[in-house]
Scaffold this motif. Sequence first.
Motif, PDB file in Angstrom:
ATOM      1  N   ALA A 307       3.492  -2.376 -12.021  1.00  0.00           N
ATOM      2  CA  ALA A 307       2.141  -2.944 -11.904  1.00  0.00           C
ATOM      3  C   ALA A 307       2.069  -3.928 -10.746  1.00  0.00           C
ATOM      4  O   ALA A 307       1.140  -3.889  -9.925  1.00  0.00           O
ATOM      5  N   ILE A 308       3.050  -4.813 -10.671  1.00  0.00           N
ATOM      6  CA  ILE A 308       3.063  -5.820  -9.602  1.00  0.00           C
ATOM      7  C   ILE A 308       3.209  -5.150  -8.239  1.00  0.00           C
ATOM      8  O   ILE A 308       2.534  -5.515  -7.270  1.00  0.00           O
ATOM      9  N   ALA A 309       4.080  -4.146  -8.160  1.00  0.00           N
ATOM     10  CA  ALA A 309       4.268  -3.448  -6.892  1.00  0.00           C
ATOM     11  C   ALA A 309       2.992  -2.734  -6.456  1.00  0.00           C
ATOM     12  O   ALA A 309       2.655  -2.706  -5.269  1.00  0.00           O
ATOM     13  N   GLY A 310       2.270  -2.154  -7.397  1.00  0.00           N
ATOM     14  CA  GLY A 310       0.995  -1.525  -7.068  1.00  0.00           C
ATOM     15  C   GLY A 310      -0.003  -2.531  -6.535  1.00  0.00           C
ATOM     16  O   GLY A 310      -0.726  -2.269  -5.562  1.00  0.00           O
ATOM     17  N   LEU A 311      -0.031  -3.703  -7.146  1.00  0.00           N
ATOM     18  CA  LEU A 311      -0.928  -4.771  -6.697  1.00  0.00           C
ATOM     19  C   LEU A 311      -0.536  -5.277  -5.319  1.00  0.00           C
ATOM     20  O   LEU A 311      -1.395  -5.497  -4.450  1.00  0.00           O
ATOM     21  N   VAL A 312       0.758  -5.467  -5.096  1.00  0.00           N
ATOM     22  CA  VAL A 312       1.227  -5.909  -3.780  1.00  0.00           C
ATOM     23  C   VAL A 312       0.879  -4.870  -2.716  1.00  0.00           C
ATOM     24  O   VAL A 312       0.443  -5.208  -1.614  1.00  0.00           O
ATOM     25  N   SER A 313       1.059  -3.593  -3.054  1.00  0.00           N
ATOM     26  CA  SER A 313       0.847  -2.517  -2.081  1.00  0.00           C
ATOM     27  C   SER A 313      -0.589  -2.456  -1.590  1.00  0.00           C
ATOM     28  O   SER A 313      -0.844  -2.197  -0.408  1.00  0.00           O
ATOM     29  N   ILE A 314      -1.547  -2.686  -2.468  1.00  0.00           N
ATOM     30  CA  ILE A 314      -2.956  -2.569  -2.083  1.00  0.00           C
ATOM     31  C   ILE A 314      -3.478  -3.845  -1.434  1.00  0.00           C
ATOM     32  O   ILE A 314      -4.558  -3.852  -0.834  1.00  0.00           O
ATOM     33  N   THR A 315      -2.718  -4.924  -1.509  1.00  0.00           N
ATOM     34  CA  THR A 315      -3.188  -6.220  -1.038  1.00  0.00           C
ATOM     35  C   THR A 315      -3.428  -6.259   0.466  1.00  0.00           C
ATOM     36  O   THR A 315      -4.294  -6.989   0.947  1.00  0.00           O
ATOM     37  N   ALA A 316      -2.703  -5.466   1.239  1.00  0.00           N
ATOM     38  CA  ALA A 316      -2.878  -5.472   2.693  1.00  0.00           C
ATOM     39  C   ALA A 316      -4.214  -4.870   3.112  1.00  0.00           C
ATOM     40  O   ALA A 316      -4.733  -5.199   4.187  1.00  0.00           O
ATOM     41  N   GLU A 317      -4.779  -3.981   2.292  1.00  0.00           N
ATOM     42  CA  GLU A 317      -6.090  -3.399   2.603  1.00  0.00           C
ATOM     43  C   GLU A 317      -6.734  -2.832   1.335  1.00  0.00           C
ATOM     44  O   GLU A 317      -6.621  -1.652   1.034  1.00  0.00           O
ATOM     45  N   PRO A 318      -7.397  -3.695   0.554  1.00  0.00           N
ATOM     46  CA  PRO A 318      -8.014  -3.234  -0.683  1.00  0.00           C
ATOM     47  C   PRO A 318      -9.483  -2.832  -0.551  1.00  0.00           C
ATOM     48  O   PRO A 318     -10.086  -2.404  -1.531  1.00  0.00           O
ATOM     49  N   ALA A 319     -10.064  -2.964   0.650  1.00  0.00           N
ATOM     50  CA  ALA A 319     -11.494  -2.671   0.812  1.00  0.00           C
ATOM     51  C   ALA A 319     -11.760  -1.263   1.317  1.00  0.00           C
ATOM     52  O   ALA A 319     -12.704  -0.613   0.869  1.00  0.00           O
ATOM     53  N   ASP A 320     -10.965  -0.770   2.229  1.00  0.00           N
ATOM     54  CA  ASP A 320     -11.242   0.510   2.879  1.00  0.00           C
ATOM     55  C   ASP A 320     -10.919   1.746   2.049  1.00  0.00           C
ATOM     56  O   ASP A 320     -11.655   2.721   2.089  1.00  0.00           O
ATOM     57  N   PRO A 321      -9.801   1.796   1.308  1.00  0.00           N
ATOM     58  CA  PRO A 321      -9.436   3.052   0.636  1.00  0.00           C
ATOM     59  C   PRO A 321     -10.439   3.454  -0.444  1.00  0.00           C
ATOM     60  O   PRO A 321     -11.143   2.617  -1.021  1.00  0.00           O
ATOM     61  N   SER A 322     -10.479   4.748  -0.727  1.00  0.00           N
ATOM     62  CA  SER A 322     -11.184   5.230  -1.905  1.00  0.00           C
ATOM     63  C   SER A 322     -10.364   4.871  -3.132  1.00  0.00           C
ATOM     64  O   SER A 322      -9.185   4.479  -3.026  1.00  0.00           O
ATOM     65  N   ILE A 323     -10.956   5.020  -4.314  1.00  0.00           N
ATOM     66  CA  ILE A 323     -10.203   4.739  -5.537  1.00  0.00           C
ATOM     67  C   ILE A 323      -9.014   5.686  -5.652  1.00  0.00           C
ATOM     68  O   ILE A 323      -7.905   5.276  -6.032  1.00  0.00           O
ATOM     69  N   GLY A 324      -9.212   6.950  -5.301  1.00  0.00           N
ATOM     70  CA  GLY A 324      -8.111   7.906  -5.369  1.00  0.00           C
ATOM     71  C   GLY A 324      -6.948   7.517  -4.473  1.00  0.00           C
ATOM     72  O   GLY A 324      -5.785   7.565  -4.887  1.00  0.00           O
ATOM     73  N   LEU A 325      -7.253   7.122  -3.240  1.00  0.00           N
ATOM     74  CA  LEU A 325      -6.198   6.701  -2.325  1.00  0.00           C
ATOM     75  C   LEU A 325      -5.539   5.419  -2.812  1.00  0.00           C
ATOM     76  O   LEU A 325      -4.324   5.237  -2.663  1.00  0.00           O
ATOM     77  N   SER A 326      -6.311   4.524  -3.402  1.00  0.00           N
ATOM     78  CA  SER A 326      -5.744   3.284  -3.939  1.00  0.00           C
ATOM     79  C   SER A 326      -4.718   3.581  -5.036  1.00  0.00           C
ATOM     80  O   SER A 326      -3.662   2.937  -5.112  1.00  0.00           O
ATOM     81  N   ILE A 327      -5.027   4.558  -5.891  1.00  0.00           N
ATOM     82  CA  ILE A 327      -4.074   4.943  -6.940  1.00  0.00           C
ATOM     83  C   ILE A 327      -2.779   5.451  -6.319  1.00  0.00           C
ATOM     84  O   ILE A 327      -1.678   5.105  -6.761  1.00  0.00           O
ATOM     85  N   ILE A 328      -2.905   6.248  -5.262  1.00  0.00           N
ATOM     86  CA  ILE A 328      -1.715   6.793  -4.598  1.00  0.00           C
ATOM     87  C   ILE A 328      -0.901   5.678  -3.948  1.00  0.00           C
ATOM     88  O   ILE A 328       0.336   5.641  -4.065  1.00  0.00           O
ATOM     89  N   ILE A 329      -1.583   4.759  -3.259  1.00  0.00           N
ATOM     90  CA  ILE A 329      -0.882   3.636  -2.620  1.00  0.00           C
ATOM     91  C   ILE A 329      -0.122   2.820  -3.665  1.00  0.00           C
ATOM     92  O   ILE A 329       1.041   2.453  -3.475  1.00  0.00           O
ATOM     93  N   GLY A 330      -0.778   2.543  -4.780  1.00  0.00           N
ATOM     94  CA  GLY A 330      -0.107   1.798  -5.845  1.00  0.00           C
ATOM     95  C   GLY A 330       1.025   2.582  -6.476  1.00  0.00           C
ATOM     96  O   GLY A 330       2.077   2.020  -6.808  1.00  0.00           O
ATOM     97  N   ALA A 331       0.838   3.890  -6.637  1.00  0.00           N
ATOM     98  CA  ALA A 331       1.871   4.728  -7.240  1.00  0.00           C
ATOM     99  C   ALA A 331       3.127   4.769  -6.376  1.00  0.00           C
ATOM    100  O   ALA A 331       4.246   4.735  -6.895  1.00  0.00           O
TER     101      ALA A 331
END
Length: 438
Positions: A307-331
């Motif tokens: 969970a923490i790693a997923g949150l850290v991963s999206i922190t560099a750019e949480p505005a631009d990705p779609s929700i689907g891409l955000s899930i992949i980045i966190g995964a």
Amino acid sequence: MRDFKVNKKTLAFSAAVLAMVPGVANAAVDPETAYIFNSFSFILNGALVMWMAAGFAMLEAGLVRKKNTATICLKNIALYSIAGLTFYLVGYNLMYMDVTGFIGSFSPFWGPDDADALAGTFADGGYSASSDWFFQMVFVATAASIVSGAVAERIKLWPFLAFVFLLTAIIYPIQGSWVWGGGWLSEMGFSDYAGSTLVHSVGGWAALTGAIILGARKGKYSADGKVQPIPGANLPLATLGTFILWLGWFGFNGGSVLALGSASAVIEMANVFANTNMAAVGGVLSAMILTQILYKKVDLTMALNGAIAGLVSITAEPADPSIGLSIIIGAVGGALVVFAVPLLDKLKIDDVVGAISAHLVAGIWGTLAVAISDADATFVVQATGIVAIGVFVIITSTILWLLLKYTVGIRADEEDEANGLDKAELGLEAYPEFGPSS
């Protein structure tokens, strides 16, 4: 103050929506109203980020043995306090004032200047000075919290706090000025929306150097190199800490929109909240699935760090990705933790809570992933920023750790480590009613 970056897609969408409403297309928010909402966003989201200090304290308290619980709690409340003091004394000015490319001003004692607003003049995108200072300050404490868990159970209290003082007063503000202060990396085009590198990787590099120089806990690795698991004392508490961090992260990323005085800013903040949440979802599920495949059982601590790693991963750019891409980045971030934790053990780097894997490794990945969703970012520039900040933090942290090691000493002696730092450092136990420390 970090540059205000509005997601281009949300701007276009909000403009289209407003254009369909009669009499609204040309309407503007009153400057004073925008000022109020912008300041309110900093205050509220800053309070959420401050609450992350409780999350780190509970996560770490759950993952250490009970004989070190009170010490880890004291370290977390102390480092938050130190971060506030140093950011007032020198940190904010060093990071944001008169940045010349590589460093800001060493002038001491930050002070608010709200003269224009008090006189009734409100600039576009304005905000109260203290609301901005508070929001920036709580980020400093987050970076320091990352170090705490990695070096737990064998480091002396006061040398650790001395390192925190220098980390928050000097190291963090200088590298922060390179990007959020408008310095040389910002001019190059390096992008880090809310701090995958500037906050999390910085804490991770400082934790890595500290863990290596400090050495592993007694009994962690056998003479033949095998890993001897040292389970934490309270996994429900660690789970609570993770949920607190997850909640606080909405302020961490959402507040980094840096405005709330327009429809476009509100839309962007909503997108950031949604993407932040779903990246954590991806991190949890990928960690669970991988541990089931690799170890034939699901590992709770891996899921928490996922969970923490997923949150850290999206922190560099949480505005631009779609929700689907955000899930992949966190995964991907969650998966990296599953592989990074045993890799560090193979290298005999003892990280008690998995902070290096969740914050440093995922922070590097998240910063590189910006180039996937942001057309203005490139992998080369993102990698340049990662390397530059990494080298700077490694060198400065190593110097500080070694200086402390060979002067006052940083490692508790074997007897104190065996009996627990609660008795050695504090003269008390966190759970005295449960008998002698384990």
